[in-house]
Design an enzyme around this catalytic site. Structure first.
Site, mmCIF file in Angstrom:
data_model
loop_
_atom_site.group_PDB
_atom_site.id
_atom_site.type_symbol
_atom_site.label_atom_id
_atom_site.label_comp_id
_atom_site.label_asym_id
_atom_site.label_seq_id
_atom_site.Cartn_x
_atom_site.Cartn_y
_atom_site.Cartn_z
ATOM 1 N N VAL A 180 33.191 74.857 99.345
ATOM 2 C CA VAL A 180 33.603 75.500 98.097
ATOM 3 C C VAL A 180 34.307 76.828 98.354
ATOM 4 O O VAL A 180 35.398 77.080 97.833
ATOM 5 C CB VAL A 180 32.387 75.693 97.170
ATOM 6 N N CYS B 82 31.296 88.640 93.919
ATOM 7 C CA CYS B 82 31.196 88.625 95.379
ATOM 8 C C CYS B 82 32.506 88.182 96.012
ATOM 9 O O CYS B 82 33.210 87.330 95.482
ATOM 10 C CB CYS B 82 30.069 87.684 95.808
ATOM 11 N N LYS C 109 20.032 82.477 86.532
ATOM 12 C CA LYS C 109 21.175 83.377 86.369
ATOM 13 C C LYS C 109 22.429 82.603 85.994
ATOM 14 O O LYS C 109 23.189 83.012 85.101
ATOM 15 C CB LYS C 109 21.416 84.140 87.666
ATOM 16 N N ASN C 110 22.663 81.470 86.655
ATOM 17 C CA ASN C 110 23.901 80.722 86.436
ATOM 18 C C ASN C 110 23.917 79.976 85.104
ATOM 19 O O ASN C 110 24.946 79.412 84.729
ATOM 20 C CB ASN C 110 24.133 79.745 87.594
ATOM 21 N N ASP D 4 25.542 77.927 96.624
ATOM 22 C CA ASP D 4 24.723 79.129 96.518
ATOM 23 C C ASP D 4 23.474 79.053 97.388
ATOM 24 O O ASP D 4 22.929 80.080 97.801
ATOM 25 C CB ASP D 4 24.305 79.357 95.059
ATOM 26 N N ARG E 182 21.841 91.368 91.843
ATOM 27 C CA ARG E 182 22.670 90.632 90.888
ATOM 28 C C ARG E 182 22.070 89.275 90.549
ATOM 29 O O ARG E 182 22.336 88.743 89.469
ATOM 30 C CB ARG E 182 24.086 90.446 91.454
ATOM 31 N N ILE F 116 41.372 81.454 88.651
ATOM 32 C CA ILE F 116 40.943 81.033 87.317
ATOM 33 C C ILE F 116 42.048 80.211 86.651
ATOM 34 O O ILE F 116 42.140 80.144 85.434
ATOM 35 C CB ILE F 116 40.551 82.243 86.445
ATOM 36 N N ASP F 117 42.862 79.566 87.474
ATOM 37 C CA ASP F 117 44.003 78.837 86.917
ATOM 38 C C ASP F 117 43.597 77.664 86.039
ATOM 39 O O ASP F 117 44.287 77.355 85.052
ATOM 40 C CB ASP F 117 44.925 78.356 88.051
ATOM 41 N N ARG G 26 39.177 82.806 94.495
ATOM 42 C CA ARG G 26 38.424 82.218 93.389
ATOM 43 C C ARG G 26 39.320 82.213 92.153
ATOM 44 O O ARG G 26 39.127 82.977 91.209
ATOM 45 C CB ARG G 26 37.136 83.016 93.142
#
Length: 424
Positions: free
Chosen positions: A330, A117, A23-24, A308, A400, A124-125, A122
């Site tokens: 993380v 999730c 998936k990733n 994960d 997902r 996005i800078d 999280r």
């Protein structure tokens, strides 16, 4: 109607399972396909909820997408779109991957804040800072993000403030068609980074150093189409291995690549499992004796223990004799599954970003609720080891990242099925 997994646990797992494409890897590669001028074929793409959302975004941007068996066939847009549809873009974090490809194609891109999730902040800078240094102008308005550029993005020499996987992938995609050369430093080194670079290189890009701390990209004026098979899903591999740890038995995973478990194998070996490599492209996981606690496990960027994998491995070690502490470096809220672990009989305690477990304990069936993808999978793993019947609510999160978690474990002898029920 809510989705559920109904599990009657306590059975050892035996048999073989073939790993799906990761998936990733699939999600950023689908976004990168927007950069190609020709047809793209992705092999063995799993039928995931996030893949459905990605296909909806691609079609809204004007691409033609068809599924033929397990493969996705994509044709470029005659007239590139520039606005991402709200519902699928808000449904997943991976919608951020469309920023650079759409900006290249259309000269602007507009999207809502990406979802996914709820694991804590999280930002996005890093994505946006890197793109702005390449020449993009950024505007936030009413919860929507808009990027524009009046000319081709420019290559840069850029150091990421931390080795973010998503930001590394965004900037690789931006650099592939930027003018001049780009050097990216302090980048993420996960296998999925290498897979994205391999796909783009197959399309005619010039990317060197993926998997190393520094990546160099020679910008091209165009990319052609390609056929590509994404790498096997190492988190599905970790989920299967953790379930064997919790339930006992022996399972062989096929189509694994060289090392699907990485540091997960080391943790499970310490707990009393045995892992080996019986044939090319296969790995075997066995557990016959009592499971032991492993002390401290700390997640980190590759080649460290994957964030994960943390909830699923915790689910597999929940009943182990002794102490195990899994600390996630993380995400702040990685262990929302802790309450469900306790309802199943686990002796658990959350301490900041860490989950402490003490055993041995006897797990028993309970009704629990998933709050996110990997936590839901971790609850399913723990339920497989618990005596009696469990119901995992919120199984739509699990879909997902797992096309058919119930079917995969049924093939290994588990008593589990997926369904729906009223939440009223």
């Amino acid at each position: 109607m809510g989705e559920i997994l109904r599990v009657r646990g306590g059975r050892p797992l035996e048999g073989t399972v073939r790993l799906p494409s990761a998936k990733n890897s699939v999600l950023p590669i689908l976004a990168a396909a927007v950069l190609a001028d020709g047809p793209v074929v992705l092999r063995d793409v799993p039928d995931l909820a996030d893949v459905h959302a990605s296909v909806a975004i691609l079609r809204a941007l004007g691409l033609t997408v068809r599924r033929r068996g397990g493969d996705l066939h994509l044709l470029p847009a005659p007239v590139p779109g520039w606005q991402l549809p709200e519902a699928p873009a808000r449904a997943m974090r991976s919608s951020v991957f469309y920023l650079a490809p759409v900006l290249h194609r259309a000269g602007c891109v507009r999207m809502p804040m990406p979802g996914g999730c709820r694991l804590g902040p999280r930002p996005i800078d890093i994505h946006l800072d890197g793109l702005s240094r390449m020449g993009a102008q950024t505007l936030w308005k009413d919860g929507w993000l808009e990027l524009r550029t009046s000319a081709r993005l420019q290559g840069i020499d850029y150091t990421l403030r931390l080795p973010s996987v998503g930001a590394t992938e965004t900037l690789i995609m931006a650099a592939a068609l930027a003018k001049g050369d780009t050097v990216l430093r302090n980048v993420a080194r996960e296998p999925e980074i290498r897979d994205l670079a391999d796909f783009l290189n197959a399309c005619g890009a010039r990317i060197e150093g993926a998997g190393q701390p520094v990546i160099r990209v020679q910008g091209k004026t165009s990319l052609h189409g390609a056929r590509h098979r994404p790498i096997p899903d190492r988190i599905v591999a970790a989920t299967v291995a953790a379930a064997v740890a919790g339930c006992g038995g022996c399972v062989t995973m096929l189509g694994t690549g060289d090392d699907p478990l990485g540091p997960v194998a080391d943790v499970l070996e310490r707990a009393g499992c045995h892992t080996d490599h019986p044939a090319p492209e296969s790995w075997r996981v066995q557990r016959q004796d009592r499971l032991q606690g492993v002390g401290l496990v700390r997640t980190g960027v590759w080649p460290g223990f994957s964030t994960d994998a943390a909830p699923v491995v915790a689910g597999g070690l929940l009943a182990a004799q002794g102490d195990t502490v899994v600390e996630d470096t993380v995400f702040e809220d990685r262990f929302a599954c802790a309450e469900g672990f306790a309802q199943l009989g686990g002796q658990v305690c959350r301490r900041g970003r860490a989950l402490a477990m003490h055993g041995p304990v006897q797990l028993s069936g309970a009704r629990v609720r998933a709050a996110d993808l990997r936590g839901g999978a971790g609850l399913a793993v723990a339920a497989l080891a618990a005596a009696g019947e469990s119901v995992v609510e919120g199984a739509e999160y699990v879909r997902r990242g797992y096309a058919d978690l119930a079917g995969m474990f049924r093939a290994l002898g588990a008593d589990v099925c997926a369904g729906r029920e009223n939440r009223a």
